[in-house]
Motif scaffolding. Structure first.
Motif, PDB file in Angstrom:
ATOM      1  N   GLY A   1       0.777  -1.227   0.000  1.00 46.46           N
ATOM      2  CA  GLY A   1       0.000   0.000   0.000  1.00 46.46           C
ATOM      3  C   GLY A   1       0.806   1.272   0.000  1.00 46.46           C
ATOM      4  N   VAL A   2       2.136   1.183   0.112  1.00 45.98           N
ATOM      5  CA  VAL A   2       2.992   2.364   0.080  1.00 45.98           C
ATOM      6  C   VAL A   2       3.479   2.568  -1.355  1.00 45.98           C
ATOM      7  CG1 VAL A   2       5.123   3.414   0.933  1.00 45.98           C
ATOM      8  CG2 VAL A   2       3.725   2.011   2.467  1.00 45.98           C
TER       9      VAL A   2
ATOM     10  N   THR B   1       3.596  -0.306  10.185  1.00 49.13           N
ATOM     11  CA  THR B   1       3.152  -1.591   9.648  1.00 49.13           C
ATOM     12  C   THR B   1       2.348  -2.367  10.688  1.00 49.13           C
ATOM     13  OG1 THR B   1       3.886  -3.628   8.536  1.00 49.13           O
ATOM     14  CG2 THR B   1       5.238  -2.840  10.361  1.00 49.13           C
ATOM     15  N   GLY B   2       1.483  -3.243  10.201  1.00 54.02           N
ATOM     16  CA  GLY B   2       0.779  -4.172  11.070  1.00 54.02           C
ATOM     17  C   GLY B   2       1.342  -5.570  10.972  1.00 54.02           C
ATOM     18  N   ASP B   3       2.302  -5.773  10.061  1.00 52.28           N
ATOM     19  CA  ASP B   3       2.900  -7.090   9.846  1.00 52.28           C
ATOM     20  C   ASP B   3       4.402  -6.911   9.644  1.00 52.28           C
ATOM     21  OD1 ASP B   3       3.754  -9.601   8.996  1.00 52.28           O
ATOM     22  OD2 ASP B   3       1.931  -9.997   7.838  1.00 52.28           O
ATOM     23  N   PRO B   4       5.173  -6.846  10.732  1.00 58.19           N
ATOM     24  CA  PRO B   4       6.602  -6.568  10.594  1.00 58.19           C
ATOM     25  C   PRO B   4       7.376  -7.624   9.822  1.00 58.19           C
ATOM     26  CG  PRO B   4       6.037  -7.126  12.866  1.00 58.19           C
ATOM     27  CD  PRO B   4       4.753  -6.953  12.144  1.00 58.19           C
ATOM     28  N   GLU B   5       6.955  -8.865   9.871  1.00 65.00           N
ATOM     29  CA  GLU B   5       7.677  -9.910   9.142  1.00 65.00           C
ATOM     30  C   GLU B   5       7.587  -9.693   7.638  1.00 65.00           C
ATOM     31  OE1 GLU B   5       6.610 -13.822  10.310  1.00 65.00           O
ATOM     32  OE2 GLU B   5       7.275 -13.571  12.392  1.00 65.00           O
ATOM     33  N   ARG B   6       6.412  -9.394   7.141  1.00 72.25           N
ATOM     34  CA  ARG B   6       6.264  -9.159   5.703  1.00 72.25           C
ATOM     35  C   ARG B   6       6.904  -7.830   5.288  1.00 72.25           C
ATOM     36  NH1 ARG B   6       3.093 -12.755   3.051  1.00 72.25           N
ATOM     37  NH2 ARG B   6       1.764 -14.113   4.337  1.00 72.25           N
ATOM     38  N   ALA B   7       6.827  -6.827   6.154  1.00 69.99           N
ATOM     39  CA  ALA B   7       7.485  -5.563   5.850  1.00 69.99           C
ATOM     40  C   ALA B   7       9.001  -5.756   5.786  1.00 69.99           C
ATOM     41  CB  ALA B   7       7.125  -4.500   6.895  1.00 69.99           C
TER      42      ALA B   7
ATOM     43  N   ALA C   1      -4.523  -2.926  13.969  1.00 71.17           N
ATOM     44  CA  ALA C   1      -3.584  -2.508  12.927  1.00 71.17           C
ATOM     45  C   ALA C   1      -3.857  -3.303  11.659  1.00 71.17           C
ATOM     46  CB  ALA C   1      -2.155  -2.724  13.391  1.00 71.17           C
ATOM     47  N   ASP C   2      -3.788  -2.640  10.510  1.00 73.28           N
ATOM     48  CA  ASP C   2      -4.056  -3.290   9.233  1.00 73.28           C
ATOM     49  C   ASP C   2      -2.887  -4.214   8.899  1.00 73.28           C
ATOM     50  OD1 ASP C   2      -4.490  -4.009   6.597  1.00 73.28           O
ATOM     51  OD2 ASP C   2      -5.231  -2.031   5.999  1.00 73.28           O
ATOM     52  N   PRO C   3      -3.117  -5.537   8.807  1.00 75.87           N
ATOM     53  CA  PRO C   3      -1.999  -6.455   8.555  1.00 75.87           C
ATOM     54  C   PRO C   3      -1.549  -6.486   7.099  1.00 75.87           C
ATOM     55  CG  PRO C   3      -4.046  -7.687   8.700  1.00 75.87           C
ATOM     56  CD  PRO C   3      -4.390  -6.249   9.016  1.00 75.87           C
ATOM     57  N   THR C   4      -2.300  -5.864   6.201  1.00 76.19           N
ATOM     58  CA  THR C   4      -1.977  -5.950   4.775  1.00 76.19           C
ATOM     59  C   THR C   4      -1.496  -4.640   4.174  1.00 76.19           C
ATOM     60  OG1 THR C   4      -4.294  -5.527   4.158  1.00 76.19           O
ATOM     61  CG2 THR C   4      -3.611  -7.831   4.407  1.00 76.19           C
ATOM     62  N   HIS C   5      -1.798  -3.497   4.821  1.00 78.08           N
ATOM     63  CA  HIS C   5      -1.425  -2.201   4.268  1.00 78.08           C
ATOM     64  C   HIS C   5      -0.582  -1.414   5.267  1.00 78.08           C
ATOM     65  CE1 HIS C   5      -4.779  -3.207   1.584  1.00 78.08           C
ATOM     66  NE2 HIS C   5      -4.181  -2.414   0.718  1.00 78.08           N
ATOM     67  N   ASP C   6       0.640  -1.079   4.856  1.00 80.17           N
ATOM     68  CA  ASP C   6       1.491  -0.212   5.647  1.00 80.17           C
ATOM     69  C   ASP C   6       1.144   1.248   5.344  1.00 80.17           C
ATOM     70  OD1 ASP C   6       2.688  -2.554   6.453  1.00 80.17           O
ATOM     71  OD2 ASP C   6       4.397  -2.354   5.091  1.00 80.17           O
ATOM     72  N   LYS C   7       1.739   2.154   6.106  1.00 82.45           N
ATOM     73  CA  LYS C   7       1.474   3.578   5.902  1.00 82.45           C
ATOM     74  C   LYS C   7       2.764   4.369   6.025  1.00 82.45           C
ATOM     75  CE  LYS C   7      -1.365   7.468   7.479  1.00 82.45           C
ATOM     76  NZ  LYS C   7      -2.380   7.946   8.434  1.00 82.45           N
ATOM     77  N   LEU C   8       2.983   5.252   5.060  1.00 88.37           N
ATOM     78  CA  LEU C   8       4.092   6.196   5.145  1.00 88.37           C
ATOM     79  C   LEU C   8       3.717   7.202   6.223  1.00 88.37           C
ATOM     80  CD1 LEU C   8       6.790   6.902   3.874  1.00 88.37           C
ATOM     81  CD2 LEU C   8       5.568   8.128   2.087  1.00 88.37           C
ATOM     82  N   TRP C   9       4.441   7.189   7.349  1.00 87.01           N
ATOM     83  CA  TRP C   9       3.922   7.812   8.568  1.00 87.01           C
ATOM     84  C   TRP C   9       4.580   9.139   8.922  1.00 87.01           C
ATOM     85  CZ3 TRP C   9       5.337   9.046  13.628  1.00 87.01           C
ATOM     86  CH2 TRP C   9       4.269   9.200  14.530  1.00 87.01           C
TER      87      TRP C   9
END
Length: 282
Positions: free
Chosen positions: A132-133, A165-171, A215-223
């Motif tokens: 999502g970023v 992020t809601g999913d640090p492993e995938r990030a 926290a959204d596990p599929t979409h990160d956000k530029l914060w």
């Protein structure tokens, strides 16, 4: 593949008000102004990256899309762009790691003040595959002109860009394994969550999972952004005198740092200023 962070993009409603706010914050003057297809942009170029402010202009699909994003989410960070030395090689790497890059485009920009031209080649990874970023990759033909300091306590450069992020492993798999950034830190704390630092040139891409529910596990956000300063007390005094709301200076999480938060005048961007302790020769 990645040589550093080339720039970050902040969407603003007013191309005069936004740059005015950042002239105060950065203590620097704009280095580039341009008109594009449905947008007006202003650049501030510092020692290690550029900040691009973009506003809608006219009645075009691009302008309408910018207005739609601002209407939904407000002003703020929209995308960032990594610098690469060889765009063709970067494209092949992105394709191999299944990030479905756009075809490489050749782009040019004309400075409305000087008439100078900048040219570059760019591509973008598929946003649904970058969690999502919006992430671009750019090979710049020539160095951009730098923004002149208007104060002795001006901002030096960017220290880190923050991604939530809601999913640090995938990030971590995205920024480390697929994009090839070097992980410098992976640390957890019950109060502020999990932090991962990835080296990118002389700054850091910080990925953080905060201890919040839903926290959204599929979409990160530029914060947010953290800017480097040489003397945080002098910078704070300058900002307070300009009427910008800031916190008190406090000790940073990283040893040898002092930080303060900027509460307004950032066009919706979470902003921290950071001073590093001087290195003592051994």
């Amino acid at each position: 593949m990645i040589s550093g962070l080339d720039h970050v993009v902040v969407l603003v409603e007013d191309i005069k008000a936004g740059p005015g706010a950042y002239e105060l914050l950065l203590g620097r003057s704009p280095s580039w102004r341009s008109d594009g297809d449905g947008s007006k942009t202003v650049l501030f170029t510092l020692d290690n990256m550029s900040l691009e402010l973009m506003a809608p202009a006219g009645d075009t699909p691009t302008a309408d899309r910018i207005r739609e994003i601002i209407g939904q989410s407000g002003e703020g960070l929209a995308s960032f762009c990594f610098g690469v030395n060889d765009i063709a090689r970067a494209y092949r790497r992105l394709d191999r790691v299944a990030l479905k890059p756009d075809p490489v485009a050749e782009v040019e920009s004309h400075d409305t003040d000087s008439g100078s031209t900048l040219r570059w080649k760019r591509t973008r990874a598929a946003t649904d595959l970058t969690r999502g970023v919006r992430i671009f990759f750019l090979e710049l033909d020539d160095e951009r002109p730098h923004s002149a300091a208007t104060s002795a306590s001006s901002i030096l450069g960017l220290d880190h860009v923050v991604i939530s992020t809601g999913d640090p492993e995938r990030a971590a798999a995205l920024y480390g394994a697929r994009l090839g950034l070097d992980m410098a830190l992976d640390r957890s704390h019950h109060d502020w969550g999990q932090l991962m630092f990835f080296r990118c040139g002389d700054l850091i891409v910080e990925v953080v999972k905060r201890p919040v529910a839903d926290a959204d596990p599929t979409h990160d956000k530029l914060w947010g952004l953290s800017w480097r300063v040489a003397d945080i007390d002098a910078t704070r005094a300058r900002l307070v005198a300009a009427g910008i709301g800031v916190s008190e200076v406090r000790t940073g999480r990283k040893p040898g740092t002092r930080v303060m938060s900027v509460r307004d005048g950032t066009c919706g961007v979470h902003t921290l200023l950071l001073e590093r302790a001087a290195q003592v020769p051994s």
